[in-house]
Write a protein that holds these residues in place. Structure first.
Motif, short mmCIF file in Angstrom:
data_model
loop_
_atom_site.label_atom_id
_atom_site.label_comp_id
_atom_site.label_asym_id
_atom_site.label_seq_id
_atom_site.Cartn_x
_atom_site.Cartn_y
_atom_site.Cartn_z
N LYS A 1 0.84 -1.19 0.00
CA LYS A 1 0.00 0.00 0.00
C LYS A 1 0.88 1.25 0.00
CE LYS A 1 -3.89 0.34 0.34
NZ LYS A 1 -4.95 0.52 -0.67
N VAL A 2 0.71 2.09 -1.01
CA VAL A 2 1.52 3.30 -1.14
C VAL A 2 0.61 4.52 -1.14
CG1 VAL A 2 3.39 2.15 -2.36
CG2 VAL A 2 1.50 3.11 -3.65
N VAL A 3 1.14 5.64 -0.69
CA VAL A 3 0.40 6.90 -0.62
C VAL A 3 1.17 7.95 -1.43
CG1 VAL A 3 -0.57 8.68 0.86
CG2 VAL A 3 -0.48 6.31 1.67
N LEU A 4 0.46 8.58 -2.38
CA LEU A 4 1.06 9.62 -3.22
C LEU A 4 0.58 10.99 -2.75
CD1 LEU A 4 0.38 7.95 -6.69
CD2 LEU A 4 2.49 7.84 -5.36
N PHE A 5 1.49 11.92 -2.59
CA PHE A 5 1.17 13.31 -2.24
C PHE A 5 0.32 13.38 -0.96
CE2 PHE A 5 1.37 13.14 -6.96
CZ PHE A 5 2.61 13.75 -7.09
N SER A 6 0.61 12.48 -0.03
CA SER A 6 0.04 12.49 1.32
C SER A 6 -1.43 12.07 1.41
CB SER A 6 0.19 13.87 1.98
OG SER A 6 1.55 14.23 2.04
N SER A 7 -2.12 11.89 0.27
CA SER A 7 -3.56 11.58 0.37
C SER A 7 -4.06 10.59 -0.67
CB SER A 7 -4.39 12.87 0.28
OG SER A 7 -4.16 13.51 -0.96
N LEU A 8 -3.35 10.39 -1.75
CA LEU A 8 -3.82 9.51 -2.82
C LEU A 8 -3.25 8.11 -2.61
CD1 LEU A 8 -3.31 11.93 -5.83
CD2 LEU A 8 -5.35 11.62 -4.41
N THR A 9 -4.11 7.17 -2.21
CA THR A 9 -3.65 5.81 -1.91
C THR A 9 -3.75 4.90 -3.13
OG1 THR A 9 -5.85 5.13 -1.15
CG2 THR A 9 -4.33 6.03 0.50
N SER A 10 -2.76 4.05 -3.30
CA SER A 10 -2.73 3.07 -4.37
C SER A 10 -2.11 1.78 -3.82
CB SER A 10 -1.91 3.58 -5.57
OG SER A 10 -2.47 4.76 -6.10
N THR A 11 -2.22 0.71 -4.59
CA THR A 11 -1.66 -0.58 -4.19
C THR A 11 -0.79 -1.12 -5.32
OG1 THR A 11 -3.61 -1.05 -2.85
CG2 THR A 11 -2.13 -2.88 -3.31
N PHE A 12 0.45 -1.41 -5.00
CA PHE A 12 1.38 -2.02 -5.96
C PHE A 12 1.47 -3.51 -5.65
CE2 PHE A 12 5.74 -3.30 -7.16
CZ PHE A 12 5.66 -3.03 -8.53
N SER A 13 1.22 -4.35 -6.66
CA SER A 13 1.17 -5.80 -6.46
C SER A 13 2.15 -6.51 -7.37
CB SER A 13 -0.25 -6.34 -6.72
OG SER A 13 -1.20 -5.72 -5.89
N VAL A 14 2.81 -7.53 -6.82
CA VAL A 14 3.65 -8.43 -7.61
C VAL A 14 3.23 -9.86 -7.25
CG1 VAL A 14 5.60 -6.87 -7.90
CG2 VAL A 14 5.48 -8.31 -5.87
N SER A 15 3.17 -10.71 -8.26
CA SER A 15 2.71 -12.09 -8.04
C SER A 15 3.47 -13.05 -8.94
CB SER A 15 1.20 -12.21 -8.34
OG SER A 15 0.46 -11.21 -7.70
N HIS A 16 3.47 -14.29 -8.53
CA HIS A 16 4.04 -15.34 -9.37
C HIS A 16 3.31 -16.65 -9.05
CE1 HIS A 16 7.01 -17.26 -11.96
NE2 HIS A 16 7.05 -18.24 -11.08
N ALA A 17 3.10 -17.46 -10.08
CA ALA A 17 2.42 -18.74 -9.89
C ALA A 17 2.93 -19.74 -10.92
CB ALA A 17 0.91 -18.59 -10.01
N ALA A 18 2.83 -21.02 -10.56
CA ALA A 18 3.16 -22.11 -11.47
C ALA A 18 1.98 -23.07 -11.52
CB ALA A 18 4.42 -22.84 -11.01
N ALA A 19 1.63 -23.52 -12.71
CA ALA A 19 0.51 -24.43 -12.91
C ALA A 19 1.01 -25.76 -13.45
CB ALA A 19 -0.52 -23.82 -13.86
N PHE A 20 0.33 -26.83 -13.06
CA PHE A 20 0.78 -28.18 -13.40
C PHE A 20 -0.38 -28.99 -13.95
CE2 PHE A 20 2.87 -26.44 -9.67
CZ PHE A 20 4.22 -26.52 -10.01
N GLU A 21 -0.08 -29.74 -15.02
CA GLU A 21 -1.04 -30.67 -15.61
C GLU A 21 -0.29 -31.92 -16.02
OE1 GLU A 21 -4.60 -30.80 -18.97
OE2 GLU A 21 -3.09 -29.21 -19.04
N LYS A 22 -0.85 -33.08 -15.69
CA LYS A 22 -0.18 -34.35 -15.95
C LYS A 22 0.12 -34.50 -17.44
CE LYS A 22 -0.58 -39.32 -15.10
NZ LYS A 22 -1.44 -40.40 -14.54
N GLY A 23 1.37 -34.86 -17.74
CA GLY A 23 1.78 -35.06 -19.12
C GLY A 23 2.27 -33.81 -19.82
N TRP A 24 2.25 -32.65 -19.12
CA TRP A 24 2.68 -31.40 -19.72
C TRP A 24 3.72 -30.72 -18.83
CZ3 TRP A 24 0.79 -29.99 -24.50
CH2 TRP A 24 -0.33 -30.70 -24.95
N ALA A 25 4.58 -29.94 -19.44
CA ALA A 25 5.57 -29.18 -18.67
C ALA A 25 4.85 -28.10 -17.86
CB ALA A 25 6.60 -28.55 -19.61
#
Length: 219
Positions: free
Chosen positions: A182-206
């Motif tokens: 959660k970040v605040v710009l100019f003392s009053s404007l709030t925003s959210t910076f997000s970073v994510s990572h995920a891995a998915a798996f299925e049998k027979g596939w990389a």
């Protein structure tokens, strides 16, 4: 689909009872039930679908930490070859610059690790187990024009099966994490910076992997 004229509509019935403790960032316990019905009218035919979501959260001994089970089930009355009759899943679903929900991976159509809409089925069952860790609050990080209030990490794993019992059924699982700042710009404007990572798996596939960076402005 190549059709350029169609009509679609939906209706939701939702009941929820969510609660938390003083200083919460979001709900820390409770449940939510949703029943959704939708229909698409194209080429003088109806393509109805039904979906139900059931979510349950329990608090953990750690302050502002909880464990959530998010489930979703869907049924379509159409044929699997019909694109309008399928449910589609894949991806975190966030945009680079966004103004909607930060934790989009909780939505029924999200499946981080896979490409957007790369999983399809006329029937499906999906479950997500999420651990929301205690937030880290900052006493001083930044300067008056730009500073951070807190950081919050969530870990999750999901499983989905589409068209069970059919020759074209699919079963997938994933694991992932998302960090919100959660970040605040100019003392009053709030925003959210997000970073994510995920891995998915299925049998027979990389394994498939996906990373996401998003700035949720003024939210």
């Amino acid at each position: 689909t190549s059709y350029d004229h169609f009509y679609t509509g939906s209706a939701d019935l939702v009941f929820s009872r969510l609660d938390g403790t003083i200083g919460e960032l979001e709900a820390e316990k409770g449940f939510m039930a949703r029943l959704s019905a939708s229909d698409t009218y194209v080429l003088e035919e109806h393509k109805p679908k039904l979906r139900t979501d059931l979510n349950l959260g329990v608090p953990l001994p750690l302050d502002h930490s909880s464990l959530w089970l998010l489930t979703s089930f869907g049924y379509s009355f159409g044929e699997v070859e019909d694109s309008f009759s399928n449910f589609y899943f894949g991806g975190f679903g966030n945009n680079w610059i966004d103004n909607e929900s930060v934790n989009r991976y909780r939505r029924y159509y999200s499946f981080p690790g896979m490409e957007l809409n790369s999983i399809a089925g006329t029937t499906y069952a999906k479950g997500t187990l999420e651990w929301s860790l205690p937030p880290v609050r900052f006493r001083r990080l930044g300067f008056p024009a730009l500073y951070a209030n807190w950081a919050h990490l969530s870990l999750f794993t999901s499983g989905i099966v589409t068209n069970p019992g059919e020759d074209y059924s699919s079963e997938l699982a994933n694991v992932g994490a998302q960090l919100n700042l959660k970040v605040v710009l100019f003392s009053s404007l709030t925003s959210t910076f997000s970073v994510s990572h995920a891995a998915a798996f299925e049998k027979g596939w990389a394994p498939e992997r996906e990373s996401m960076v998003s700035l949720n402005i003024l939210h």
